[in-house]
Design a protein around this motif. Structure first.
Motif, short mmCIF file in Angstrom:
data_model
loop_
_atom_site.label_atom_id
_atom_site.label_comp_id
_atom_site.label_asym_id
_atom_site.label_seq_id
_atom_site.Cartn_x
_atom_site.Cartn_y
_atom_site.Cartn_z
N VAL A 77 -15.72 34.72 -28.73
CA VAL A 77 -16.45 34.23 -29.90
C VAL A 77 -17.06 32.88 -29.57
O VAL A 77 -16.67 32.23 -28.60
N SER A 78 -17.98 32.48 -30.41
CA SER A 78 -18.49 31.12 -30.32
C SER A 78 -18.72 30.60 -31.74
O SER A 78 -18.83 31.38 -32.68
N ARG A 79 -18.74 29.29 -31.83
CA ARG A 79 -19.01 28.64 -33.11
C ARG A 79 -20.46 28.20 -33.10
O ARG A 79 -20.93 27.62 -32.13
N VAL A 80 -21.15 28.48 -34.21
CA VAL A 80 -22.54 28.03 -34.34
C VAL A 80 -22.67 27.28 -35.66
O VAL A 80 -21.97 27.59 -36.63
N GLY A 81 -23.54 26.32 -35.68
CA GLY A 81 -23.76 25.56 -36.90
C GLY A 81 -24.45 26.38 -37.98
O GLY A 81 -25.28 27.23 -37.68
N SER A 82 -24.08 26.10 -39.21
CA SER A 82 -24.73 26.75 -40.34
C SER A 82 -26.10 26.13 -40.55
O SER A 82 -26.27 24.91 -40.40
N GLU A 83 -27.07 26.96 -40.90
CA GLU A 83 -28.41 26.45 -41.17
C GLU A 83 -28.48 25.76 -42.52
O GLU A 83 -29.40 24.98 -42.77
N THR A 84 -27.51 26.03 -43.41
CA THR A 84 -27.57 25.46 -44.76
C THR A 84 -26.59 24.31 -44.98
O THR A 84 -26.75 23.56 -45.92
N ASP A 85 -25.58 24.17 -44.11
CA ASP A 85 -24.60 23.10 -44.28
C ASP A 85 -24.11 22.68 -42.89
O ASP A 85 -23.36 23.40 -42.25
N ARG A 86 -24.52 21.51 -42.45
CA ARG A 86 -24.20 21.09 -41.09
C ARG A 86 -22.72 20.84 -40.87
O ARG A 86 -22.26 20.75 -39.73
N VAL A 133 -19.15 33.68 -34.49
CA VAL A 133 -19.88 34.88 -34.10
C VAL A 133 -19.30 35.44 -32.80
O VAL A 133 -18.74 34.70 -31.99
N LEU A 134 -19.45 36.74 -32.63
CA LEU A 134 -18.99 37.37 -31.40
C LEU A 134 -19.98 37.10 -30.28
O LEU A 134 -21.19 37.10 -30.48
N THR A 135 -19.45 36.90 -29.10
CA THR A 135 -20.28 36.86 -27.89
C THR A 135 -20.50 38.30 -27.43
O THR A 135 -19.94 39.24 -28.03
#
Length: 145
Positions: free
Chosen positions: A80-89, A95-97
């Motif tokens: 998995v990886s963590r990605v920033g939200s587009e609506t709340d930083r 998300v799955l890799t």
């Protein structure tokens, strides 16, 4: 002591869910990830949209700090990886890799086989009725949270 039908139902519900996960976990042991890991991966894969760490913790009924440690392990394993939200930083989405997606495909294949072994001979009308009952109970229970 004679248990009421309601007590028998709730005991059966709890115990069946527990032993179902344990039996499936035994089948998945060669994948290199334990029950908590494959449950998290399956939950992420089945979500309609990326989940925040808190949402994932809620769906798995674990505390947020426990979930953070789990995500750390899955991230380190490249699943998995963590990605920033587009609506709340402040929010990180999980998300799955590609490797996580491949692992989920293996989990799903084994889970489908296991499900077919256990439910293949169950009357489809009874299965549908029980499924609808459980879904209704889930909805009713969630409304009390």
């Amino acid at each position: 002591m004679v248990l009421s039908t309601e007590e028998r139902f709730t005991t059966a519900l709890h115990c069946t869910a527990r032993v179902w996960r344990q039996a499936l976990d035994r089948r998945l042991k060669d994948l290199g990830v334990g029950q908590a890991g494959w449950l998290a991966i399956a939950t992420i894969a089945k979500a309609k949209a990326p989940l925040s760490q808190t949402e994932l913790a809620d769906r798995l009924a674990v505390e947020t700090p426990t979930m953070v440690a789990m995500i750390d392990r899955l991230d380190k394993a490249g699943l998995v990886s963590r990605v920033g939200s587009e609506t709340d930083r402040r929010v990180k989405l999980v998300v799955l890799t590609d490797a996580g997606t491949e692992l989920f495909a293996k989990v799903k294949t084994e889970a489908d086989k296991f499900r077919e072994e256990l439910l293949g001979n169950v009357d489809k009308k009874q299965l549908l009725l029980l499924t609808e009952l459980l879904e209704a109970l889930q909805t009713k229970t969630e409304s009390t949270l």
